[in-house]
Design a protein around this motif. Structure first.
Motif, PDB file in Angstrom:
ATOM      1  N   THR A 161     -17.045   0.636  32.992  1.00  0.00           N
ATOM      2  CA  THR A 161     -15.591   1.433  32.757  1.00  0.00           C
ATOM      3  C   THR A 161     -15.999   2.985  32.568  1.00  0.00           C
ATOM      4  OG1 THR A 161     -15.625   0.799  30.284  1.00  0.00           O
ATOM      5  CG2 THR A 161     -14.022  -0.500  31.703  1.00  0.00           C
ATOM      6  N   ILE A 194     -16.805   4.114  36.092  1.00  0.00           N
ATOM      7  CA  ILE A 194     -15.857   4.434  36.981  1.00  0.00           C
ATOM      8  C   ILE A 194     -15.054   5.497  36.573  1.00  0.00           C
ATOM      9  CG2 ILE A 194     -13.564   3.378  37.422  1.00  0.00           C
ATOM     10  CD1 ILE A 194     -15.028   0.519  37.264  1.00  0.00           C
ATOM     11  N   ALA A 195     -14.985   5.790  35.177  1.00  0.00           N
ATOM     12  CA  ALA A 195     -14.320   6.963  34.921  1.00  0.00           C
ATOM     13  C   ALA A 195     -14.994   8.314  35.193  1.00  0.00           C
ATOM     14  CB  ALA A 195     -14.004   6.853  33.254  1.00  0.00           C
ATOM     15  N   ASN A 210     -14.731   8.890  38.690  1.00  0.00           N
ATOM     16  CA  ASN A 210     -13.392   8.622  39.542  1.00  0.00           C
ATOM     17  C   ASN A 210     -13.246   7.751  40.529  1.00  0.00           C
ATOM     18  OD1 ASN A 210     -10.749   9.844  39.419  1.00  0.00           O
ATOM     19  ND2 ASN A 210     -11.094  11.244  40.941  1.00  0.00           N
ATOM     20  N   ILE A 211     -13.492   6.408  40.189  1.00  0.00           N
ATOM     21  CA  ILE A 211     -13.423   5.640  41.142  1.00  0.00           C
ATOM     22  C   ILE A 211     -12.271   4.491  41.078  1.00  0.00           C
ATOM     23  CG2 ILE A 211     -14.722   3.318  41.969  1.00  0.00           C
ATOM     24  CD1 ILE A 211     -17.230   4.602  40.820  1.00  0.00           C
ATOM     25  N   ALA A 212     -11.578   4.485  41.929  1.00  0.00           N
ATOM     26  CA  ALA A 212     -10.042   3.776  41.757  1.00  0.00           C
ATOM     27  C   ALA A 212     -10.517   1.897  41.732  1.00  0.00           C
ATOM     28  CB  ALA A 212      -9.151   4.160  42.807  1.00  0.00           C
ATOM     29  N   ALA A 213     -11.066   1.550  40.840  1.00  0.00           N
ATOM     30  CA  ALA A 213     -11.554   0.146  40.840  1.00  0.00           C
ATOM     31  C   ALA A 213     -10.459  -0.648  40.243  1.00  0.00           C
ATOM     32  CB  ALA A 213     -12.857  -0.130  40.263  1.00  0.00           C
ATOM     33  N   THR A 214     -10.525  -1.891  40.718  1.00  0.00           N
ATOM     34  CA  THR A 214      -9.557  -2.925  40.173  1.00  0.00           C
ATOM     35  C   THR A 214     -10.612  -3.978  39.518  1.00  0.00           C
ATOM     36  OG1 THR A 214      -7.968  -2.513  41.854  1.00  0.00           O
ATOM     37  CG2 THR A 214      -7.830  -4.789  40.462  1.00  0.00           C
ATOM     38  N   TYR A 261     -15.502  -5.465  39.072  1.00  0.00           N
ATOM     39  CA  TYR A 261     -15.120  -4.477  39.583  1.00  0.00           C
ATOM     40  C   TYR A 261     -15.022  -4.321  41.057  1.00  0.00           C
ATOM     41  CZ  TYR A 261     -14.065  -3.452  34.417  1.00  0.00           C
ATOM     42  OH  TYR A 261     -13.375  -3.454  33.495  1.00  0.00           O
ATOM     43  N   GLN A 303     -13.402  -1.879  44.702  1.00  0.00           N
ATOM     44  CA  GLN A 303     -12.781  -1.003  45.303  1.00  0.00           C
ATOM     45  C   GLN A 303     -12.529  -1.191  46.575  1.00  0.00           C
ATOM     46  OE1 GLN A 303     -14.417   3.157  45.512  1.00  0.00           O
ATOM     47  NE2 GLN A 303     -12.401   3.928  45.785  1.00  0.00           N
TER      48      GLN A 303
END
Length: 149
Positions: free
Chosen positions: A32, A35-36, A39-43, A50, A52
């Motif tokens: 996390t 990702i932050a 700036n990765i738009a991950a699910t 995780y 994308q």
């Protein structure tokens, strides 16, 4: 007196050794934070993977365990170190023979698709990683799927 000095020295060594041991950081927190920071738009999948989806691809293929996939990929550690890129060429694998993170993530796209998988150690190589991959590493893969059959 000598016994007390030895006992005190021993206790000091034990405390120093314990305090210098680095606790393994929680893989989910590592992911996390990564990702932050990037700036990765991950699910997050229910498995802990995780992902994308960069390009979904086309088709409506379902993925049995025996699926043969042809891909180009690059695997990195979270510090950006590339540990594998399949020599930059397409590679063909049987889905069921791959690490669990790939078995979960690749079916999320179709032929022509591209996905980024950020894989916690439990879905990757775990503590048994070897070579350029340290044990318990979070893995960051970009995979382009050219064929699945």
């Amino acid at each position: 007196m000598i016994k007390i000095k030895h006992l005190t020295l021993f206790m000091l060594l034990v405390v120093t050794a314990i305090s210098s041991c680095k606790k393994d950081e929680d893989p989910d927190k590592q992911i996390t934070d990564f990702i932050a920071k990037n700036n990765i738009a991950a699910t997050k999948d229910a498995s802990g993977l995780y992902y994308q989806i960069i390009k979904p691809g086309t088709g409506n293929f379902t993925y049995p365990a025996s699926t043969s996939i042809t891909i180009k990929y690059e695997g990195r550690l979270l510090d950006g170190t590339v540990f594998d890129n399949g020599s930059g060429k397409e590679q063909t694998f049987i889905l069921s023979q791959l690490i669990q993170g790939w078995r979960i993530g690749i079916p999320k796209i179709q032929k022509g698709g591209e996905i980024r998988l950020i894989i916690p150690p439990g879905l990757g190589y775990g503590s048994g990683a070897t070579g350029p991959i340290p044990g318990n590493s979070v893995l960051d893969f970009t995979i382009q799927l050219s064929d699945a059959k």
